[in-house]
Write an enzyme that holds these catalytic residues in place. Structure first.
Site, PDB file in Angstrom:
ATOM      1  N   HIS A  35       0.819  -1.209   0.000  1.00 52.46           N
ATOM      2  CA  HIS A  35       0.000   0.000   0.000  1.00 52.46           C
ATOM      3  C   HIS A  35       0.862   1.273   0.000  1.00 52.46           C
ATOM      4  O   HIS A  35       1.772   1.404   0.822  1.00 52.46           O
ATOM      5  CB  HIS A  35      -0.879  -0.037   1.260  1.00 52.46           C
ATOM      6  CG  HIS A  35      -2.075   0.832   1.204  1.00 52.46           C
ATOM      7  ND1 HIS A  35      -2.030   2.163   1.499  1.00 52.46           N
ATOM      8  CD2 HIS A  35      -3.357   0.557   0.894  1.00 52.46           C
ATOM      9  CE1 HIS A  35      -3.239   2.673   1.380  1.00 52.46           C
ATOM     10  NE2 HIS A  35      -4.067   1.711   1.017  1.00 52.46           N
ATOM     11  N   ASP A  36       0.578   2.160  -0.937  1.00 50.59           N
ATOM     12  CA  ASP A  36       1.168   3.509  -0.981  1.00 50.59           C
ATOM     13  C   ASP A  36       2.682   3.554  -1.187  1.00 50.59           C
ATOM     14  O   ASP A  36       3.324   4.526  -0.791  1.00 50.59           O
ATOM     15  CB  ASP A  36       0.829   4.309   0.280  1.00 50.59           C
ATOM     16  CG  ASP A  36      -0.552   4.901   0.249  1.00 50.59           C
ATOM     17  OD1 ASP A  36      -1.172   4.931  -0.831  1.00 50.59           O
ATOM     18  OD2 ASP A  36      -1.025   5.354   1.307  1.00 50.59           O
ATOM     19  N   LYS A 121      -6.102   3.620  -6.492  1.00 52.37           N
ATOM     20  CA  LYS A 121      -6.454   4.056  -5.146  1.00 52.37           C
ATOM     21  C   LYS A 121      -6.981   5.491  -5.193  1.00 52.37           C
ATOM     22  O   LYS A 121      -6.261   6.418  -5.521  1.00 52.37           O
ATOM     23  CB  LYS A 121      -5.244   3.972  -4.227  1.00 52.37           C
ATOM     24  CG  LYS A 121      -5.611   4.188  -2.759  1.00 52.37           C
ATOM     25  CD  LYS A 121      -4.396   4.256  -1.896  1.00 52.37           C
ATOM     26  CE  LYS A 121      -3.870   5.634  -1.999  1.00 52.37           C
ATOM     27  NZ  LYS A 121      -3.363   6.296  -0.884  1.00 52.37           N
TER      28      LYS A 121
END
Length: 173
Positions: A35-36, A121
């Site tokens: 994530h990210d 996202k």
């Protein structure tokens, strides 16, 4: 541009609180979410960040182990140059966000590979406005390994959604 994040130490294993539940990890039921880990977000930690070096190394270890354990790998990637209507309240907090200058790419050390799924996202939560839930269900995966940066926002809101979604079951079977 994001504000710079001051360096800090990751907690050691003995500093992590004891869990209240006895959940068994089962690779055949699991998926890995990175994530990210886009350059834009990583840059906020500054150049030559020991923390990012350590985090990237830990994530790389998970990334390398996942295919060997037949664990599918997912990434989140926020699109660059979002329309203000798509950014919503994020615009008020963070402005226009990342631009199409290369900083929107997942960092080189963790680049997605063939077979990995990259989720667009739109919000902190990887489930928001994506088909992540459906992809996990279609793969028969109900355990989620979440790793990345901004654990206090994106990883936490994703974990909260996973916990509240009935399709993910973190209990022993």
């Amino acid at each position: 541009m994001l504000p710079t994040i001051a360096p800090y130490e990751l907690p050691s294993a003995h500093e992590v609180p004891q869990t209240r539940v006895n959940w068994d990890f089962d690779p055949s039921r699991s998926a890995l979410l990175i994530h990210d880990m886009q350059q834009y977000f990583v840059d906020a930690y500054g150049e030559n960040s020991r923390l990012i070096t350590q985090v990237t190394s830990n994530i790389r270890d998970l990334r390398e182990a996942a295919p060997q354990a037949n664990i599918p790998v997912f990434f989140t990637a926020q699109p660059p140059e979002q329309d203000p209507k798509d950014r919503g309240l994020l615009w008020d907090f963070w402005g226009p966000g990342m631009q199409d200058d290369g900083s929107n790419k997942v960092i080189h050390d963790l680049s997605p590979r063939e077979g990995d799924q990259v989720l667009t996202k739109w919000r902190y939560d990887a489930f928001s406005r994506s088909d992540f839930e459906e992809q996990l269900a279609s793969l028969g995966r109900d355990q989620l390994i979440i790793t990345g940066v901004y654990a206090h926002i994106g990883c936490l809101t994703t974990a909260t959604s996973a916990f509240m979604w009935g399709g993910l079951d973190f209990r022993s079977s």
